[in-house]
Design an enzyme around this catalytic site. Sequence first.
Site, short mmCIF file in Angstrom:
data_model
loop_
_atom_site.label_atom_id
_atom_site.label_comp_id
_atom_site.label_asym_id
_atom_site.label_seq_id
_atom_site.Cartn_x
_atom_site.Cartn_y
_atom_site.Cartn_z
N GLN B 145 -16.54 -1.57 -23.63
CA GLN B 145 -16.20 -0.35 -22.92
C GLN B 145 -17.47 0.41 -22.55
OE1 GLN B 145 -15.60 3.00 -25.19
NE2 GLN B 145 -13.65 3.60 -24.32
N SER B 148 -19.50 6.08 -22.53
CA SER B 148 -20.46 7.12 -22.93
C SER B 148 -21.83 6.90 -22.29
CB SER B 148 -20.64 7.12 -24.44
OG SER B 148 -19.44 7.42 -25.07
N GLU B 263 -7.27 3.67 -27.51
CA GLU B 263 -8.25 3.71 -28.58
C GLU B 263 -7.71 4.51 -29.77
OE1 GLU B 263 -12.00 5.71 -27.67
OE2 GLU B 263 -12.99 4.46 -29.17
#
Lengths: 386, 407
Positions: B145, B148, B263
């Site tokens: 993923q 961030s 998540e």
Amino acid sequence: MTTQSDVDTRAELRSAVRQCLDRHADVWRFVADGNDQRHRVDEHLYQRLAGEMGLAGLLVPEWLGGSGAGVGELSAACEELGSSLAPVPVFATAGLAVPALLVGSGFGADDVGAELLTSIADGAMVATLAVAESPGHAVGDVASIRATRSGDAWTVRGEKQFVVDGAVADVVLVPAMTDSGTALFAVDRTAVGVQVEPMSGIDLLRGLAKIRLDSAPARLIGADSGAEVALKTALELSVIVLAAEQVGGAQRCLDNAVAYAKQRVQFDRPIGSFQAVKHLLVDLLLEVELARSAMTHAVGIADEYLRDPSTTTAADLAEAAAVARSMCSETFMHVADEALHVHGGIGFTWEHDCHLYYRRAKFCELLFGNPYEYRERLATAAGLPG
Amino acid sequence: MSVDSVQRTLSLEDFRAEAEAFLEASVSAVRTDHGQFEFDDTEDRVTLFRGATAEEAQRARDWQRRVYDAGFGWITGPVDLGGAGLPARFEQAYLETERRYPVPSRSPLGVSLGMVFPTLLNFGTEQVKQRWLLPLRRADVVGCQLFSEPGAGSDLASVSTRAKRTESGDWLVTGEKVWTSGAHYSDVGLLLARSSEGSRHRNLTAFVVDMHAAGVEVRSLRQMTGGADFNEVFLDGVAIPDENRLGDIDDGWRVALATLMYERGAIGGATAGGSGLFRLDRIIAWLHELGCERDPAVRQAFARVHAGLTAAKAMRARAEAAVKAGTTPGPEMSLSKLALTSNLASLSDLVGVALGPRLLADTGERDAYSWSEFVLGVPGMRLGGGSDEIQRDIIAHRVLGLPKGPG
């Protein structure tokens, strides 16, 4: 196992109790204040709840005139009572006296126990259990109360303190020492040699009393020795019922604080929009949800014990009660404290009900042993020898 | 269990028996290792961040492939997409059964199966689904993923990695991602990038990016435990075909929110308690081995762990019962991450009280200094998967209905 029909029955009972309390409970009329420190209870409301709605007899078997329901039903009702603070001796009668009578009498096998359970289920009798003797004694300690036999009759002598709703109970259950060991006795409040003295107390809606017994006539429940185990188990059932009251009280405090945080404006915005306040409220929500979960878990275990009282189910009960008791006590106290804080100055005034919950939370936290004691018991129950 | 055989009505008991038969037959054929949230039987190590190596990831992939081919790899998935088409309780039953066997941990595939896969399933174009869904499920392909960034942590919507559309309609992506679990063994990445100068939440687009494409560079990141579970990922003019776009242009925030929900669901699932690190019976046995079971401070700390885990487990059960009864789940689901970090803090406290200086320096005893890696990992759990503060904001707005603040 909790079935869907159990879930529905409990929801119905809960909403019936809530409606009754919304309509008839007037808490402020009963707040002990000023020179009049005596605690009064709302007898009419008790009649409706205990008699007409049958709360007092929820745990009493059907063959003794009760409804043969379980702790699941009683705890649903007690959550509502804890939320409203209604001054009725439901906890004393259904939460303290009934479990002691049930377990102490071998679930109604004993005549005296059966007779008392029947009167309680009817709503006609208010009863309580005298747990503590003096502040220094452990819970359920019976060191100074002596029971003496003369023919078939018994008398008891000694003093009990911190008796919940002791000033209004018709019958007080008293654990005492006989020549053979520990036994459970029932004493009528109006009998010769019984002196009841209300104690000035922190909880303005639930009274504690001192009871002096001077050769007072008493009726033996069950055997004249070996009642320690039954009393321990009965008190575990009682603290689970109390945990439901604590969850109800904590939820109410949280709801009130959340509503106030949405409405109170400072710095041109609702205080609930500040993270310092909203994160505090979320932490309280988490605590309440975990406490409710621990209580719900313990309620299920309590009903398993009542369906099949064995050493295995009793051991599970000890563990689950200690979990629920330690969490619900700390949660209610913390939530009552922080909810008052969110209300600011208004929460510190006599007229606001924040302090009534704060007082009740402290009362519940310390009355039958503090959270540290219950964690200590939990360690033992879980397998760490003490 | 073949795909044909699930067409008949399968009882849960028969299903369990089939799962047991498969696991019995497989156990001798695979090498075991241990995953997150485990006391380790083979290695004196307790950790929340296992730092899967490429070899451990490979073992997880081999095991997932075997599980999938036996029909247990996507139990709840629709049959026409390659799933077994069974209700959730069958998946629960399989996982319970599998836990009893010493098989390789699939935790290196957690992000791939728990977050990337469902996002592609819901937002992928036909080409994306055709190309990657089954390979992801079978772990022929592993996903990570790419959300961030150094400048976009809790404020994820402020990502500055740029996606520029070329004349052909495809995309060129440049930027820097960080805290990417498993990037070093991943084949595809779920990417969130800024695609326009539009308003906040309306200027992002989601893509699936080939991690082996030119311009992708992965550098491992060492966390405070000493291990390296995470990576920095540098994207320098990486070409992404438009068919790899997930959802509409500038509508990537919606995709990201969905991924974050998966998540939270995965974290909540992993934290039900009662297994792995949180197994009370093992903690009790360990305290006995240390000989500190009568220490009053240890008993208090232990009881806090016990009560916290019992309550978290009961909270999970209440949430599941609410779903079963057809009512809307209460706040329990969203609260499970906060319950997890709280329980980890309690366990960390117990470990410190029980071990004392043995947590500080290695005396050579087993299950002693090895706990230090766990203790040093706990701060990361408060930060990961959406920091605890972000979770509190979400609960405050969605559950308590409190007004939004300046943030």
